[in-house]
Design a protein around this motif. Structure first.
Motif, PDB file in Angstrom:
ATOM      1  N   ILE A 173       3.406   5.518   5.058  1.00 36.37           N
ATOM      2  CA  ILE A 173       2.571   6.554   5.407  1.00 36.37           C
ATOM      3  C   ILE A 173       3.004   8.031   5.103  1.00 36.37           C
ATOM      4  CG2 ILE A 173       1.793   7.820   7.588  1.00 36.37           C
ATOM      5  CD1 ILE A 173       2.014   5.318   9.251  1.00 36.37           C
TER       6      ILE A 173
ATOM      7  N   ASN B 220       1.444  11.933  -1.526  1.00 40.32           N
ATOM      8  CA  ASN B 220       0.580  11.691  -2.559  1.00 40.32           C
ATOM      9  C   ASN B 220      -0.820  12.573  -2.204  1.00 40.32           C
ATOM     10  OD1 ASN B 220       2.186  10.038  -4.123  1.00 40.32           O
ATOM     11  ND2 ASN B 220       1.060   8.223  -3.157  1.00 40.32           N
ATOM     12  N   PHE B 221      -1.244  12.588  -1.156  1.00 40.09           N
ATOM     13  CA  PHE B 221      -2.547  13.274  -0.640  1.00 40.09           C
ATOM     14  C   PHE B 221      -2.000  14.917  -1.012  1.00 40.09           C
ATOM     15  CE2 PHE B 221      -4.703  15.918   2.322  1.00 40.09           C
ATOM     16  CZ  PHE B 221      -5.988  15.580   2.496  1.00 40.09           C
TER      17      PHE B 221
ATOM     18  N   ASP C 111       0.662  -1.358   0.001  1.00 45.00           N
ATOM     19  CA  ASP C 111       0.200   0.052  -0.120  1.00 45.00           C
ATOM     20  C   ASP C 111       0.786   1.388  -0.009  1.00 45.00           C
ATOM     21  OD1 ASP C 111      -2.173  -1.771   0.349  1.00 45.00           O
ATOM     22  OD2 ASP C 111      -2.504  -1.432   2.415  1.00 45.00           O
ATOM     23  N   GLY C 112       2.115   1.240   0.076  1.00 41.82           N
ATOM     24  CA  GLY C 112       2.913   2.325   0.335  1.00 41.82           C
ATOM     25  C   GLY C 112       3.142   2.808   1.710  1.00 41.82           C
TER      26      GLY C 112
ATOM     27  N   SER D 227       4.556   8.261   2.101  1.00 35.23           N
ATOM     28  CA  SER D 227       4.185   8.386   0.623  1.00 35.23           C
ATOM     29  C   SER D 227       2.802   8.643   0.237  1.00 35.23           C
ATOM     30  CB  SER D 227       4.619   7.141  -0.241  1.00 35.23           C
ATOM     31  OG  SER D 227       4.093   5.752   0.416  1.00 35.23           O
ATOM     32  N   LYS D 228       2.008   8.155   1.110  1.00 30.36           N
ATOM     33  CA  LYS D 228       0.499   8.450   1.299  1.00 30.36           C
ATOM     34  C   LYS D 228       0.343   9.937   1.512  1.00 30.36           C
ATOM     35  CE  LYS D 228      -0.889   3.733   2.617  1.00 30.36           C
ATOM     36  NZ  LYS D 228      -1.742   3.241   3.617  1.00 30.36           N
TER      37      LYS D 228
END
Length: 86
Positions: free
Chosen positions: A75, A81-82, A72-73, A77-78
């Motif tokens: 935290i 991206n966000f 899922d990647g 990287s999330k």
């Protein structure tokens, strides 16, 4: 003069014959109580008759969080991206 017990003699002779012995090998090959073997080893070490070398092996593996991060990647990287998408 040292007073060896019969257990001390057995442990000493086994080590003498095999030169280098792991603790588990002593337990598996001598028909002796584990605590008796420990006591004998400590006695032989205290009299400088044998020496002890401790080796350790560390193993690392992914935790559930690490496995999830692979699919899922992370935290971070999330979050990046966000920020990029909003």
């Amino acid at each position: 003069m040292l007073k060896f017990t019969n257990i001390d003699k057995e442990v000493y002779n086994y080590i003498h014959e095999n030169k280098v012995v792991e603790f588990d090998t002593l337990i598996n090959n001598l028909n002796l109580d584990v605590d008796s073997i420990r006591r004998s080893l400590e006695f032989l070490k205290s009299e400088n008759i044998i020496s002890e070398s401790v080796n350790s092996k560390n193993s690392y593996m992914l935790s559930d969080v690490g496995k999830k991060a692979l699919t899922d990647g992370t935290i971070e990287s999330k979050f990046c991206n966000f920020l990029e998408n909003n």
